[in-house]
Every structure is written in C-alpha cells, then in structure tokens.
Design a protein around this motif. Structure first.
Motif, PDB file in Angstrom:
ATOM      1  N   GLN A 155      -2.247 -15.390 -20.113  1.00  0.00           N
ATOM      2  CA  GLN A 155      -2.070 -16.177 -18.896  1.00  0.00           C
ATOM      3  C   GLN A 155      -3.378 -16.292 -18.124  1.00  0.00           C
ATOM      4  O   GLN A 155      -3.727 -17.370 -17.618  1.00  0.00           O
ATOM      5  CB  GLN A 155      -1.007 -15.535 -17.997  1.00  0.00           C
ATOM      6  CG  GLN A 155       0.424 -15.855 -18.394  1.00  0.00           C
ATOM      7  CD  GLN A 155       1.415 -15.300 -17.394  1.00  0.00           C
ATOM      8  OE1 GLN A 155       1.226 -14.214 -16.841  1.00  0.00           O
ATOM      9  NE2 GLN A 155       2.481 -16.029 -17.139  1.00  0.00           N
ATOM     10  N   GLU A 156      -4.100 -15.182 -18.024  1.00  0.00           N
ATOM     11  CA  GLU A 156      -5.360 -15.181 -17.279  1.00  0.00           C
ATOM     12  C   GLU A 156      -6.414 -16.044 -17.967  1.00  0.00           C
ATOM     13  O   GLU A 156      -7.177 -16.765 -17.316  1.00  0.00           O
ATOM     14  CB  GLU A 156      -5.859 -13.749 -17.118  1.00  0.00           C
ATOM     15  CG  GLU A 156      -4.973 -12.890 -16.223  1.00  0.00           C
ATOM     16  CD  GLU A 156      -5.432 -11.446 -16.149  1.00  0.00           C
ATOM     17  OE1 GLU A 156      -6.485 -11.131 -16.719  1.00  0.00           O
ATOM     18  OE2 GLU A 156      -4.726 -10.639 -15.523  1.00  0.00           O
ATOM     19  N   VAL A 157      -6.455 -15.958 -19.292  1.00  0.00           N
ATOM     20  CA  VAL A 157      -7.389 -16.801 -20.039  1.00  0.00           C
ATOM     21  C   VAL A 157      -7.071 -18.271 -19.802  1.00  0.00           C
ATOM     22  O   VAL A 157      -7.966 -19.088 -19.555  1.00  0.00           O
ATOM     23  CB  VAL A 157      -7.345 -16.473 -21.541  1.00  0.00           C
ATOM     24  CG1 VAL A 157      -8.136 -17.501 -22.336  1.00  0.00           C
ATOM     25  CG2 VAL A 157      -7.900 -15.078 -21.802  1.00  0.00           C
ATOM     26  N   ALA A 158      -5.799 -18.622 -19.868  1.00  0.00           N
ATOM     27  CA  ALA A 158      -5.396 -20.016 -19.654  1.00  0.00           C
ATOM     28  C   ALA A 158      -5.795 -20.496 -18.262  1.00  0.00           C
ATOM     29  O   ALA A 158      -6.245 -21.638 -18.097  1.00  0.00           O
ATOM     30  CB  ALA A 158      -3.889 -20.152 -19.851  1.00  0.00           C
ATOM     31  N   ALA A 159      -5.647 -19.639 -17.269  1.00  0.00           N
ATOM     32  CA  ALA A 159      -6.040 -20.006 -15.902  1.00  0.00           C
ATOM     33  C   ALA A 159      -7.532 -20.267 -15.823  1.00  0.00           C
ATOM     34  O   ALA A 159      -7.985 -21.212 -15.152  1.00  0.00           O
ATOM     35  CB  ALA A 159      -5.633 -18.904 -14.923  1.00  0.00           C
ATOM     36  N   GLN A 160      -8.328 -19.441 -16.516  1.00  0.00           N
ATOM     37  CA  GLN A 160      -9.769 -19.644 -16.507  1.00  0.00           C
ATOM     38  C   GLN A 160     -10.170 -20.885 -17.299  1.00  0.00           C
ATOM     39  O   GLN A 160     -11.108 -21.593 -16.918  1.00  0.00           O
ATOM     40  CB  GLN A 160     -10.473 -18.409 -17.071  1.00  0.00           C
ATOM     41  CG  GLN A 160     -10.665 -17.294 -16.063  1.00  0.00           C
ATOM     42  CD  GLN A 160     -11.536 -17.734 -14.895  1.00  0.00           C
ATOM     43  OE1 GLN A 160     -12.645 -18.211 -15.078  1.00  0.00           O
ATOM     44  NE2 GLN A 160     -11.011 -17.580 -13.700  1.00  0.00           N
ATOM     45  N   VAL A 161      -9.464 -21.159 -18.384  1.00  0.00           N
ATOM     46  CA  VAL A 161      -9.718 -22.397 -19.146  1.00  0.00           C
ATOM     47  C   VAL A 161      -9.470 -23.597 -18.245  1.00  0.00           C
ATOM     48  O   VAL A 161     -10.265 -24.544 -18.197  1.00  0.00           O
ATOM     49  CB  VAL A 161      -8.831 -22.465 -20.402  1.00  0.00           C
ATOM     50  CG1 VAL A 161      -8.890 -23.856 -21.028  1.00  0.00           C
ATOM     51  CG2 VAL A 161      -9.262 -21.417 -21.423  1.00  0.00           C
ATOM     52  N   ASN A 162      -8.372 -23.566 -17.513  1.00  0.00           N
ATOM     53  CA  ASN A 162      -8.062 -24.645 -16.576  1.00  0.00           C
ATOM     54  C   ASN A 162      -9.195 -24.823 -15.565  1.00  0.00           C
ATOM     55  O   ASN A 162      -9.653 -25.950 -15.310  1.00  0.00           O
ATOM     56  CB  ASN A 162      -6.750 -24.326 -15.861  1.00  0.00           C
ATOM     57  CG  ASN A 162      -6.437 -25.291 -14.732  1.00  0.00           C
ATOM     58  OD1 ASN A 162      -6.746 -26.475 -14.800  1.00  0.00           O
ATOM     59  ND2 ASN A 162      -5.816 -24.781 -13.684  1.00  0.00           N
ATOM     60  N   ALA A 163      -9.681 -23.715 -15.018  1.00  0.00           N
ATOM     61  CA  ALA A 163     -10.751 -23.781 -14.013  1.00  0.00           C
ATOM     62  C   ALA A 163     -12.031 -24.356 -14.595  1.00  0.00           C
ATOM     63  O   ALA A 163     -12.679 -25.218 -13.975  1.00  0.00           O
ATOM     64  CB  ALA A 163     -11.008 -22.392 -13.434  1.00  0.00           C
ATOM     65  N   GLU A 164     -12.406 -23.901 -15.801  1.00  0.00           N
ATOM     66  CA  GLU A 164     -13.661 -24.370 -16.400  1.00  0.00           C
ATOM     67  C   GLU A 164     -13.573 -25.825 -16.844  1.00  0.00           C
ATOM     68  O   GLU A 164     -14.527 -26.589 -16.654  1.00  0.00           O
ATOM     69  CB  GLU A 164     -14.044 -23.468 -17.585  1.00  0.00           C
ATOM     70  CG  GLU A 164     -14.373 -22.033 -17.212  1.00  0.00           C
ATOM     71  CD  GLU A 164     -15.579 -21.916 -16.297  1.00  0.00           C
ATOM     72  OE1 GLU A 164     -16.425 -22.834 -16.285  1.00  0.00           O
ATOM     73  OE2 GLU A 164     -15.666 -20.902 -15.574  1.00  0.00           O
ATOM     74  N   LEU A 165     -12.452 -26.222 -17.422  1.00  0.00           N
ATOM     75  CA  LEU A 165     -12.300 -27.628 -17.834  1.00  0.00           C
ATOM     76  C   LEU A 165     -12.321 -28.545 -16.611  1.00  0.00           C
ATOM     77  O   LEU A 165     -12.868 -29.651 -16.661  1.00  0.00           O
ATOM     78  CB  LEU A 165     -10.993 -27.823 -18.610  1.00  0.00           C
ATOM     79  CG  LEU A 165     -10.882 -27.123 -19.967  1.00  0.00           C
ATOM     80  CD1 LEU A 165      -9.534 -27.463 -20.624  1.00  0.00           C
ATOM     81  CD2 LEU A 165     -12.033 -27.500 -20.893  1.00  0.00           C
ATOM     82  N   SER A 166     -11.732 -28.068 -15.523  1.00  0.00           N
ATOM     83  CA  SER A 166     -11.709 -28.867 -14.295  1.00  0.00           C
ATOM     84  C   SER A 166     -13.099 -29.033 -13.705  1.00  0.00           C
ATOM     85  O   SER A 166     -13.411 -30.057 -13.084  1.00  0.00           O
ATOM     86  CB  SER A 166     -10.758 -28.225 -13.269  1.00  0.00           C
ATOM     87  OG  SER A 166      -9.428 -28.224 -13.742  1.00  0.00           O
TER      88      SER A 166
END
Length: 317
Positions: A155-166
């Motif tokens: 879950q935490e990795v996915a949240a960071q992926v979302n932040a970086e892609l954004s």
C-alpha cells in the motif's frame, strides 16, 4: 514498514513514506513531458505490476526480473539493465539487500533519478527522514526482504508511485490518484481475506522451505515451526547441515505441520526432498513464489496464493 522515495522531495514527519534524495536536486518533474508515456523500470514483476495498476496506459513499465522460474536472489545484472535504469523516468525496487544490483546501478549511473525503495523499517520510532544520512549503508541484510508479501508495505509503495507519477505528469495526477484509490481498495480486500484466514486458523503450524511468505504467515497468525537452523542456512544461501536437514525431515515425517509452504524458485535437492516427504505424509504443499505467474496482476496473484493457503489449511482442519 517504510517506503523510501529517492527523489528531490522532502519527507514530512509522521508520514508512512520517507523521501530521501540521491543528490541535492532531483529532475524527476521534467523527466516525462507532454503526452509521452512515463518510463518505469522495476526490479521484479511484482513491483512492476503495482506500478502498472497506478499508471495504467500512461506508463511503460519493464521488470528486470520477470521469469517465474528464475531465482532473483542469484540474479546478476547486465549492461543492458543499467541502460534501462539510466533511461527510466522512475525506478522501483525492493531494497533490503534483495535486489542489490539495482542499488549499485542507481549509485553509479542513476544519481538524481526518482527511485522508490520498499524496505523494512529498521529505525522504528525515528521521525520520517531520519534515515537520510545512511543512504545505502543502513540495510539490515538479516531482515526478511520479501516485503511484497506485506500488504501494508505494498500500500505504501503504491502511494509513493502515485505521488511520483503525479510529479512527472501533473496533468494526470487526478487519474493516477483514482487508480491508486482503487488499488488500495483491492489491497484492503486482500487484507480482509488474510484476517479471516487467521481467525479460522490461528496458531496452526506451517513449515516453509524458504521464508518468502514470512509476512503473510505472520499476518495470518500462523505458527512457523521450520527448524531455525534450516531457515538460517537457506537465508545464508548455503547448504543446510545434516542436523538441519534431519530436523526438518523429522518435523514433516511426524506430521507436525498443517501445510508446507514451498518456494519453487529457490528449489534445491534438499527442498525437493522436503516436498516429497510432505506429499507422502499427505501434508498439503502450497507454492508461493517471488515473481508473478505470466498473465497475472499483483492482486490476482496474491489472491490466488491466499486461496491456496486457505484450502490447504482447511484440508487439515
């Protein structure tokens, strides 16, 4: 658990994700401009699938290790791998010593590149950002590195992926956020299934040929009764002693376990013998792997493995 994002961002205390800079200034926000797809390189297919779930058609994701028959522990990187990492807009890797080749590539040719590392938090209680001075030197290689079996870390990795892609494509931030929300819901359902499995099988003993599913076993409140000397030898990538082999064979032959969790990607003559003995003693064997089967997403794969474990434990109820 914590996720380290090696980009230019600065972490705020209290957040589950920690941002660490590879260099003093990152250039990630300009890496993928216009309508071009964001190029992402992941160390394994598990993390590549997580990225794909968030980025969808707007990312081009490549996993360095995707062969379901390969042993990632013994993977040796190539110059082509280094080139892929260098050309990527974002890198996602496991950390904790599991995919050390990625750390080496980033250290030599990936300076300043946004990179998300999923690791076990070795500094419990420290404020976010407290690991910054350690860089790659702070890893505890004795910790269990198979963190993609820890749904909280995913879950935490996915949240960071979302932040970086954004950051890389701000115009699509809302789209990435919605996808991340859907993914979080899917992970929540998996967590619910693991909780139910634990409620129904709490304390049931299992044996593992290699502790790949350590975090899943722990979350399901199962008891890992694998002889410690056997586990230590496997984790050290050495041949277990005769005493360790005898101990695990005795545990299987005396039917102490409700199931044997088997990692076919680290198979050896010793583990094959353990599997054979389990089958002869009618102990269910559940395969749990390090990379995704072909054609499966992370969520589908994990769901299948939880289902298989549930079936095995029910068989011996």
């Amino acid at each position: 658990m914590t996720v380290r994002s090696r980009s230019a961002a600065t972490a705020l205390a209290g957040l589950a994700a920690t941002a660490i800079a590879l260099t003093a200034c990152g250039t990630g926000e300009q890496a993928a401009g216009g309508g071009d797809k964001i190029k992402v390189v992941a160390s394994t297919s598990a993390w590549a699938s997580v990225v794909q779930a968030i980025g969808g058609d707007d990312v081009e994701v490549e996993a360095i290790i995707s062969d379901p028959n390969a042993d990632p522990h013994s993977y040796e990187s190539t110059p082509q791998d280094a080139a892929k990492v260098t050309d990527a807009d974002l890198v996602v890797f496991n950390g904790g010593g599991y995919d050390e080749f990625m750390e080496k590539i980033l250290g030599s040719s990936g300076q300043g590149k946004p990179a998300i590392e999923a690791v076990e938090d070795e500094h419990e209680g420290e404020p976010a950002g407290a690991h910054e001075e350690h860089g790659h030197e702070g890893h505890d290689h004795s910790a269990n590195e198979h963190v993609w079996y820890d749904l909280h870390v995913v879950q935490e990795v996915a949240a960071q992926v979302n932040a970086e892609l954004s950051k890389l494509q701000p115009a699509k931030a809302e789209q990435f956020g919605k996808a991340a929300g859907h993914f979080a819901e899917d992970i929540g359902k998996l967590q619910g299934r693991v909780g139910e499995l634990g409620d129904q099988n709490r304390g049931k003993p299992v044996i593992v040929t290699e502790p790949v599913a350590h975090y899943l076993v722990e979350a399901a409140s199962l008891q890992d009764i694998t002889p410690p000397e056997f586990v230590k030898a496997v984790e050290a990538e050495s041949d277990p002693s005769a005493a360790a082999v005898a101990a695990i064979q005795n545990a299987v032959n005396s039917k102490q376990a409700a199931a044997v969790i088997y990692n076919p990607q680290t198979e050896s003559p010793v583990t094959r013998n353990v599997r054979s003995a389990a089958e002869q003693n009618q102990i269910p064997v559940v395969e749990m792997t390090e990379t995704l089967p072909q054609g499966k997403t992370y969520v589908q794969w994990m769901d299948d493995q939880i289902t298989a474990l549930q079936a095995a434990l029910t068989q011996n109820r």
